[in-house]
Motif scaffolding. Structure first.
Motif, short mmCIF file in Angstrom:
data_model
loop_
_atom_site.label_atom_id
_atom_site.label_comp_id
_atom_site.label_asym_id
_atom_site.label_seq_id
_atom_site.Cartn_x
_atom_site.Cartn_y
_atom_site.Cartn_z
N GLN A 134 0.83 -1.19 0.15
CA GLN A 134 0.04 0.09 -0.05
C GLN A 134 0.83 1.22 -0.05
OE1 GLN A 134 -2.06 -0.53 3.69
NE2 GLN A 134 -3.60 -2.01 2.68
N PHE A 135 0.55 2.27 -1.01
CA PHE A 135 1.29 3.39 -0.82
C PHE A 135 0.24 4.78 -0.98
CE2 PHE A 135 4.16 0.03 -2.32
CZ PHE A 135 5.34 0.54 -1.95
N TYR A 136 0.62 5.64 -0.06
CA TYR A 136 -0.13 6.98 -0.13
C TYR A 136 0.33 7.79 -1.28
CZ TYR A 136 -1.46 11.59 1.16
OH TYR A 136 -2.08 12.94 1.13
N THR A 137 -0.75 8.23 -2.01
CA THR A 137 -0.55 8.92 -3.34
C THR A 137 -1.08 10.49 -2.92
OG1 THR A 137 -1.20 7.31 -4.65
CG2 THR A 137 -1.09 9.47 -5.55
N PRO A 138 -0.42 11.61 -3.06
CA PRO A 138 -0.77 12.93 -2.75
C PRO A 138 -1.93 13.30 -3.48
CG PRO A 138 1.39 12.94 -2.81
CD PRO A 138 1.08 11.48 -3.23
N PRO A 139 -3.04 13.80 -2.98
CA PRO A 139 -4.38 14.12 -3.95
C PRO A 139 -3.89 14.88 -5.19
CG PRO A 139 -4.72 14.69 -1.44
CD PRO A 139 -3.11 14.25 -1.80
N SER A 140 -2.81 15.89 -5.15
CA SER A 140 -2.60 16.54 -6.22
C SER A 140 -2.07 15.46 -7.46
CB SER A 140 -1.40 17.71 -6.05
OG SER A 140 -0.41 17.02 -5.48
N ILE A 141 -1.16 14.85 -7.12
CA ILE A 141 -0.93 13.53 -8.11
C ILE A 141 -2.01 12.70 -8.40
CG2 ILE A 141 0.71 11.65 -8.52
CD1 ILE A 141 2.10 14.34 -7.95
N ALA A 142 -2.77 12.61 -7.53
CA ALA A 142 -4.00 11.64 -8.06
C ALA A 142 -5.04 12.38 -9.07
CB ALA A 142 -4.80 11.14 -6.89
N ARG A 143 -5.04 13.73 -8.87
CA ARG A 143 -5.95 14.76 -9.69
C ARG A 143 -5.41 14.44 -11.07
NH1 ARG A 143 -5.95 18.20 -6.57
NH2 ARG A 143 -7.70 17.85 -5.39
N MET A 144 -3.98 14.96 -11.17
CA MET A 144 -3.27 15.06 -12.41
C MET A 144 -3.50 13.69 -13.15
SD MET A 144 0.65 15.59 -13.23
CE MET A 144 0.99 14.15 -12.42
#
Length: 535
Positions: A384-394
């Motif tokens: 499991q890895f956390y993805t910053p919302p800004s990266i997910a949005r892009m």
């Protein structure tokens, strides 16, 4: 020597060493233990080179002989009240325009309050209660949340650490000399910090050991938990989560506390929309103010307290006819809490805090704490890895091109990518960003989103994070499957019967995992091949 006295001694010794060997912005400081104010004594007071108190630190509750520092919560209203009483009395005695900086501390957390103008401090602190040492009522009614939101400027972990204390003292001098607040927390980070501390504190001192004891000593409870974890008489699924020798029990206990916290927060959000009774501190009232047949009205134990909370949550489900992904979570509903007054007071505190905070704050914060609950090393073991919302949005904005796109996240975790996909589809369908889309639009967008995760806790969070996108509207069609994605063949149009998080709870709901997705998004479960089982 008690634990509190040991901590106070160690903190005094370290502060004394630092102030002896260093100056701060050219100012020499000194630390005094058991600083006298009238007929009272503050634990630790730091004075500047003009012998003016600039920092008051409280490390224990006065008169609480049996307590130890491990159970001393620096956010406790009586602790904060005691510390601010001392600070205000010092300001009045020395004719200061503001109180000294005030701090409350245990070995795990040091909470710092900025100076308060004396007249404002009198509005917050009741000096009559200070004089009689009734510190639990020293903070005036309805002023505690205001105090926490407006005057907490920082908090520190690793308290008995030279770097931490040097940073604290440097900030104290800057604030005192320059009237400049350094590193003040905004509302979002303040609330986030409070909630994270609640989870850690409850888990460590009231839930973890009690849960372990119940699992060891009650076969009925152990069998129930194993069944809810997906096991059977012949298959021990619970041990996969907590370990054969309970070495990972904190993993489950933290999840349980977090889910309970989610329910309290979500109830607050729903009450802002629906006609629901106010959830008020239960233990302080000594009775359950929300009367439901079958619930113990008099609060005499933690079990009574939990029964009262569950009555509120059941009423919310019945009133809204929805939101069972939040209020019904199976395994995590079976929380065990040590039957102690401190535990009930901590629950009261978090309810009081949540009551005072704007519900819109929680709509943006509710999914963030999860990333702090499981250590990076443990998340890595699960892939499991956390993805910053800004990266997910892009990524989502690039992958989803049409308002009709059907989207899959095969390892959805707490729903970061699905939430961004929801927002992207709403924007494509309407041409604008919307906080709460219409009921019809909410349903259409949910119909286009699918998530899969093997972790029940992550699946709960994903369902909740999608539901909260529009708490005004039912979320009966949240398509979050709790299953190993590699046990599903999405290319086949096959009805699969497996546990699915729905507003009717976790039940056997048959859905077709489509074979015509337009976009597959997510953060794949990267892990070493050596960590993958033979199966």
């Amino acid at each position: 020597m008690s634990n509190e006295a040991q901590f106070e001694y160690a903190l005094h010794k370290l502060l004394d060493s630092i102030t002896t060997n260093y100056s701060f912005l050219g100012v020499k400081l000194r630390v005094c233990s058991q600083y006298e104010i009238k007929n009272k004594k503050a634990d630790l007071v730091v004075l500047n080179d003009q012998n003016t108190p600039v920092l008051v630190i409280e490390t224990k509750r006065e008169g609480d002989k049996v307590k130890t520092s491990s159970r001393f919560d620096p956010y406790d209203i009586s602790v904060v009240g005691q510390a601010l009483c001392y600070s205000l009395m010092i300001a009045l005695k020395d004719s200061l325009p503001k109180t000294p900086i005030t701090a409350t501390a245990n070995p795990d957390r040091l909470v710092v309050f900025k100076p308060i103008e004396v007249e404002k401090a009198k509005e917050i602190v009741d000096l009559d209660q200070c004089e009689t040492r009734n510190y639990k009522k020293a903070i005036r009614e309805h002023k505690y949340a205001e105090l926490l939101q407006n005057y907490v400027y920082n908090s520190y972990d690793r308290v008995l650490n030279e770097t931490t204390l040097k940073e604290l003292l440097d900030n104290v001098v800057r604030i005192t000399n320059e009237n400049k607040i350094v590193g003040q927390l905004d509302t979002f980070n303040f609330v986030l910090g409070q909630l994270k501390y609640f989870v850690d504190y409850m888990d460590r001192y009231f839930v973890r050991d009690k849960l372990k004891s119940e699992l060891k000593n009650s076969k009925v409870y152990r069998d129930l938990m194993n069944n809810l974890a997906g096991g059977s008489d012949k298959e021990d699924k619970l041990s996969e989560l907590i370990g054969e020798n309970y070495e990972r029990i904190d993993r489950l206990s933290k999840m349980m506390v977090y889910v309970l916290l989610n329910k309290i927060i979500f109830y607050k959000i729903l009450r802002n929309i629906y006609d629901l009774p106010e959830l008020i501190p239960v233990y302080a009232n000594k009775q359950c103010p929300f009367i439901i047949p079958g619930v113990h009205h008099q609060i005499e134990s933690v079990d009574d307290y939990l029964a009262c909370l569950n009555a509120y949550f059941s009423h919310a489900r019945e009133k809204t006819e929805d939101f069972e992904p939040i209020f019904w979570t199976g395994l995590f509903d079976q929380i065990k809490i040590s039957d102690e007054e401190d535990a009930m007071q901590e629950l009261d505190y978090i309810i009081s805090l949540i009551h005072e905070i704007d519900p819109k704050v929680f709509a943006t914060i509710i999914g963030h704490i999860y990333e702090e609950l499981i250590k990076p090393s443990e998340r890595h073991a699960f892939g499991q890895f956390y993805t910053p919302p800004s990266i997910a949005r892009m990524i989502v904005n690039w992958a989803i091109r049409s308002e009709k796109d059907k989207v899959l996240d095969p390892g959805c975790g707490s729903g970061t990518f699905l939430v961004r996909a929801y927002e992207r589809l709403v924007e494509l369908k309407t041409g604008m960003k919307q906080d709460y889309p219409s009921k019809e639009l909410h349903k259409k967008v949910l119909d286009q989103l699918y998530g899969v995760d093997i972790n029940a806790f992550a699946a709960h969070l994903a369902a909740m994070n999608l539901s909260v996108k529009n708490p005004y509207s039912p979320s009966t069609n949240v398509n979050i499957v709790r299953k190993d994605y590699f046990g599903i063949i999405p290319s086949q149009k096959t009805l699969i019967s497996n546990p699915v998080i729905t507003p009717q709870g976790e039940e056997e709901r048959k859905i077709v995992l489509r074979n015509d997705f337009d976009a597959v998004v997510g953060n794949p479960p990267y892990t070493r091949w050596t960590e993958i089982g033979k199966e």
